[in-house]
Design a protein around this motif. Structure first.
Motif, PDB file in Angstrom:
ATOM      1  N   ARG A 144      -6.262  19.946 -11.484  1.00 21.97           N
ATOM      2  CA  ARG A 144      -6.072  18.506 -11.353  1.00 21.97           C
ATOM      3  C   ARG A 144      -5.569  18.193  -9.950  1.00 21.97           C
ATOM      4  O   ARG A 144      -5.012  19.035  -9.272  1.00 21.97           O
ATOM      5  CB  ARG A 144      -5.061  18.026 -12.402  1.00 21.97           C
ATOM      6  CG  ARG A 144      -5.501  18.321 -13.835  1.00 21.97           C
ATOM      7  CD  ARG A 144      -4.492  17.836 -14.839  1.00 21.97           C
ATOM      8  NE  ARG A 144      -4.923  18.105 -16.202  1.00 21.97           N
ATOM      9  CZ  ARG A 144      -4.245  17.752 -17.289  1.00 21.97           C
ATOM     10  NH1 ARG A 144      -3.095  17.108 -17.173  1.00 21.97           N
ATOM     11  NH2 ARG A 144      -4.697  18.024 -18.490  1.00 21.97           N
ATOM     12  N   GLY A 145      -5.748  16.938  -9.541  1.00 26.22           N
ATOM     13  CA  GLY A 145      -5.388  16.572  -8.179  1.00 26.22           C
ATOM     14  C   GLY A 145      -3.965  16.119  -7.989  1.00 26.22           C
ATOM     15  O   GLY A 145      -3.571  15.748  -6.893  1.00 26.22           O
ATOM     16  N   GLY A 146      -3.158  16.158  -9.061  1.00 28.45           N
ATOM     17  CA  GLY A 146      -1.790  15.656  -8.973  1.00 28.45           C
ATOM     18  C   GLY A 146      -0.934  16.383  -7.966  1.00 28.45           C
ATOM     19  O   GLY A 146      -0.132  15.770  -7.256  1.00 28.45           O
ATOM     20  N   VAL A 147      -1.074  17.698  -7.871  1.00 27.61           N
ATOM     21  CA  VAL A 147      -0.246  18.464  -6.941  1.00 27.61           C
ATOM     22  C   VAL A 147      -0.564  18.078  -5.500  1.00 27.61           C
ATOM     23  O   VAL A 147       0.334  17.949  -4.661  1.00 27.61           O
ATOM     24  CB  VAL A 147      -0.427  19.985  -7.168  1.00 27.61           C
ATOM     25  CG1 VAL A 147      -1.850  20.409  -6.940  1.00 27.61           C
ATOM     26  CG2 VAL A 147       0.511  20.773  -6.264  1.00 27.61           C
ATOM     27  N   ALA A 148      -1.840  17.871  -5.191  1.00 27.33           N
ATOM     28  CA  ALA A 148      -2.231  17.471  -3.838  1.00 27.33           C
ATOM     29  C   ALA A 148      -1.711  16.068  -3.528  1.00 27.33           C
ATOM     30  O   ALA A 148      -1.238  15.800  -2.418  1.00 27.33           O
ATOM     31  CB  ALA A 148      -3.749  17.518  -3.695  1.00 27.33           C
ATOM     32  N   LEU A 149      -1.805  15.177  -4.493  1.00 27.12           N
ATOM     33  CA  LEU A 149      -1.311  13.811  -4.315  1.00 27.12           C
ATOM     34  C   LEU A 149       0.185  13.813  -3.994  1.00 27.12           C
ATOM     35  O   LEU A 149       0.638  13.146  -3.056  1.00 27.12           O
ATOM     36  CB  LEU A 149      -1.568  12.995  -5.585  1.00 27.12           C
ATOM     37  CG  LEU A 149      -0.954  11.590  -5.619  1.00 27.12           C
ATOM     38  CD1 LEU A 149      -1.601  10.702  -4.563  1.00 27.12           C
ATOM     39  CD2 LEU A 149      -1.116  10.972  -7.003  1.00 27.12           C
ATOM     40  N   LEU A 150       0.957  14.589  -4.752  1.00 33.08           N
ATOM     41  CA  LEU A 150       2.395  14.655  -4.526  1.00 33.08           C
ATOM     42  C   LEU A 150       2.718  15.299  -3.187  1.00 33.08           C
ATOM     43  O   LEU A 150       3.653  14.881  -2.492  1.00 33.08           O
ATOM     44  CB  LEU A 150       3.068  15.430  -5.662  1.00 33.08           C
ATOM     45  CG  LEU A 150       3.107  14.713  -7.012  1.00 33.08           C
ATOM     46  CD1 LEU A 150       3.583  15.661  -8.102  1.00 33.08           C
ATOM     47  CD2 LEU A 150       3.995  13.483  -6.941  1.00 33.08           C
ATOM     48  N   ALA A 151       1.955  16.320  -2.816  1.00 36.24           N
ATOM     49  CA  ALA A 151       2.185  16.986  -1.528  1.00 36.24           C
ATOM     50  C   ALA A 151       1.976  16.016  -0.380  1.00 36.24           C
ATOM     51  O   ALA A 151       2.773  15.965   0.570  1.00 36.24           O
ATOM     52  CB  ALA A 151       1.261  18.191  -1.392  1.00 36.24           C
ATOM     53  N   LEU A 152       0.910  15.233  -0.459  1.00 34.90           N
ATOM     54  CA  LEU A 152       0.588  14.298   0.610  1.00 34.90           C
ATOM     55  C   LEU A 152       1.598  13.150   0.665  1.00 34.90           C
ATOM     56  O   LEU A 152       2.050  12.761   1.748  1.00 34.90           O
ATOM     57  CB  LEU A 152      -0.831  13.762   0.426  1.00 34.90           C
ATOM     58  CG  LEU A 152      -1.954  14.810   0.592  1.00 34.90           C
ATOM     59  CD1 LEU A 152      -3.288  14.234   0.148  1.00 34.90           C
ATOM     60  CD2 LEU A 152      -2.030  15.282   2.035  1.00 34.90           C
ATOM     61  N   LYS A 153       1.938  12.594  -0.491  1.00 39.40           N
ATOM     62  CA  LYS A 153       2.885  11.482  -0.524  1.00 39.40           C
ATOM     63  C   LYS A 153       4.302  11.936  -0.189  1.00 39.40           C
ATOM     64  O   LYS A 153       5.068  11.215   0.447  1.00 39.40           O
ATOM     65  CB  LYS A 153       2.852  10.800  -1.903  1.00 39.40           C
ATOM     66  CG  LYS A 153       1.651   9.891  -2.109  1.00 39.40           C
ATOM     67  CD  LYS A 153       1.789   9.109  -3.388  1.00 39.40           C
ATOM     68  CE  LYS A 153       0.702   8.040  -3.504  1.00 39.40           C
ATOM     69  NZ  LYS A 153       0.841   6.992  -2.481  1.00 39.40           N
ATOM     70  N   GLY A 154       4.660  13.142  -0.646  1.00 42.75           N
ATOM     71  CA  GLY A 154       6.005  13.637  -0.415  1.00 42.75           C
ATOM     72  C   GLY A 154       6.158  14.423   0.870  1.00 42.75           C
ATOM     73  O   GLY A 154       7.256  14.877   1.192  1.00 42.75           O
ATOM     74  N   LYS A 155       5.023  14.578   1.597  1.00 39.54           N
ATOM     75  CA  LYS A 155       5.026  15.340   2.861  1.00 39.54           C
ATOM     76  C   LYS A 155       5.675  16.713   2.675  1.00 39.54           C
ATOM     77  O   LYS A 155       6.519  17.152   3.464  1.00 39.54           O
ATOM     78  CB  LYS A 155       5.740  14.555   3.959  1.00 39.54           C
ATOM     79  CG  LYS A 155       5.045  13.244   4.325  1.00 39.54           C
ATOM     80  CD  LYS A 155       5.802  12.500   5.407  1.00 39.54           C
ATOM     81  CE  LYS A 155       5.046  11.247   5.852  1.00 39.54           C
ATOM     82  NZ  LYS A 155       4.750  10.314   4.746  1.00 39.54           N
ATOM     83  N   ALA A 156       5.276  17.374   1.598  1.00 47.39           N
ATOM     84  CA  ALA A 156       5.850  18.674   1.251  1.00 47.39           C
ATOM     85  C   ALA A 156       4.772  19.747   1.225  1.00 47.39           C
ATOM     86  O   ALA A 156       3.686  19.528   0.673  1.00 47.39           O
ATOM     87  CB  ALA A 156       6.524  18.598  -0.121  1.00 47.39           C
ATOM     88  N   PRO A 157       5.028  20.906   1.812  1.00 46.78           N
ATOM     89  CA  PRO A 157       4.061  22.003   1.738  1.00 46.78           C
ATOM     90  C   PRO A 157       3.957  22.524   0.309  1.00 46.78           C
ATOM     91  O   PRO A 157       4.878  22.370  -0.495  1.00 46.78           O
ATOM     92  CB  PRO A 157       4.649  23.061   2.676  1.00 46.78           C
ATOM     93  CG  PRO A 157       6.113  22.772   2.689  1.00 46.78           C
ATOM     94  CD  PRO A 157       6.232  21.283   2.567  1.00 46.78           C
ATOM     95  N   VAL A 158       2.823  23.131   0.012  1.00 49.85           N
ATOM     96  CA  VAL A 158       2.585  23.704  -1.317  1.00 49.85           C
ATOM     97  C   VAL A 158       2.667  25.218  -1.208  1.00 49.85           C
ATOM     98  O   VAL A 158       1.947  25.833  -0.422  1.00 49.85           O
ATOM     99  CB  VAL A 158       1.204  23.296  -1.870  1.00 49.85           C
ATOM    100  CG1 VAL A 158       0.955  23.966  -3.224  1.00 49.85           C
ATOM    101  CG2 VAL A 158       1.106  21.778  -2.002  1.00 49.85           C
ATOM    102  N   LEU A 159       3.557  25.821  -1.977  1.00 50.51           N
ATOM    103  CA  LEU A 159       3.683  27.274  -2.007  1.00 50.51           C
ATOM    104  C   LEU A 159       2.884  27.787  -3.203  1.00 50.51           C
ATOM    105  O   LEU A 159       3.296  27.621  -4.348  1.00 50.51           O
ATOM    106  CB  LEU A 159       5.151  27.685  -2.147  1.00 50.51           C
ATOM    107  CG  LEU A 159       5.418  29.193  -2.158  1.00 50.51           C
ATOM    108  CD1 LEU A 159       5.256  29.774  -0.753  1.00 50.51           C
ATOM    109  CD2 LEU A 159       6.813  29.488  -2.697  1.00 50.51           C
TER     110      LEU A 159
END
Length: 208
Positions: A144-159
């Motif tokens: 699902r695209g939720g993790v990417a959405l949160l990463a972009l909005k929260g300006k947080a890298p994804v581990l």
């Protein structure tokens, strides 16, 4: 026309869920204890990829077992408190209070839960560690695209973290953080590729 203003949300609704370190550590120990009592072990690779505490981070893993959230939490370096979106059905009396004390929060998986999204962003804004399974449910094939959405909005890298089991070994593999850039679709695809690679047992990374 009367001056009608929207109600101000209660102060607790504007704060990120608090983590009680003692409860958090107790939950992780109790939930991983059965693994060790059965003579199994947790093997961790790539811990050096985990950024230092105090910076926003999304930990995204593949989902295969009910132990997954606790195995990931056990494998993180000290100081990183993993706060998961947990299905709302788990938040029943007593159990729900324990889950909340550990820092996790409910999400309605059957709807677009904007409240859970806002809570996730508050965690990231506070330099916290948000845990998500992009597959949504155990064994799902499509991310699902939720993790990417949160990463972009929260300006947080994804581990990205891959979980696999080989005999009596539960293998946890952390990959290099993925920068929050590009479109939701493109970032979701990158996360999916990394998770597929990391979820392969050690020694099988290059096989098709």
């Amino acid at each position: 026309m009367s001056d009608v203003r929207p109600a101000t949300p209660p102060a607790e609704a504007l704060r990120a869920p608090h983590v009680n370190p003692l409860v958090y550590r107790a939950i992780v120990r109790v939930t991983t204890l059965p693994i060790f009592l059965q003579g199994q072990r947790i093997e961790v690779h790539g811990r050096e990829h985990v950024p230092p505490p105090g910076t926003p981070l999304i930990v995204a893993g593949n989902h295969r077992s009910g132990f997954d959230p606790f195995i990931i939490a056990h494998s993180l370096p000290p100081g990183r408190y993993l706060q998961f979106m947990a299905k709302k059905e788990l938040f029943v009396p007593v159990i729900g209070q324990i889950i909340r004390a550990g820092g996790s929060f409910p999400v309605d998986r059957q709807a677009n839960d904007l409240g859970a999204v806002r809570t996730s962003l508050r965690i990231l804004q506070g330099g916290g560690t948000l845990g998500i399974f992009p597959e949504g449910t155990r064994g799902a094939e499509e991310l699902r695209g939720g993790v990417a959405l949160l990463a972009l909005k929260g300006k947080a890298p994804v581990l990205p973290v891959g979980l696999s089991r080989v005999g009596r070994r539960w293998v946890v593999r952390f990959g290099a953080p993925i920068a929050p850039s590009g479109s939701i679709k493109a970032l979701t695809a990158v996360i999916g590729e990394r998770l597929t690679e990391l979820a392969r047992p050690v020694g099988e990374e290059g096989r098709s």
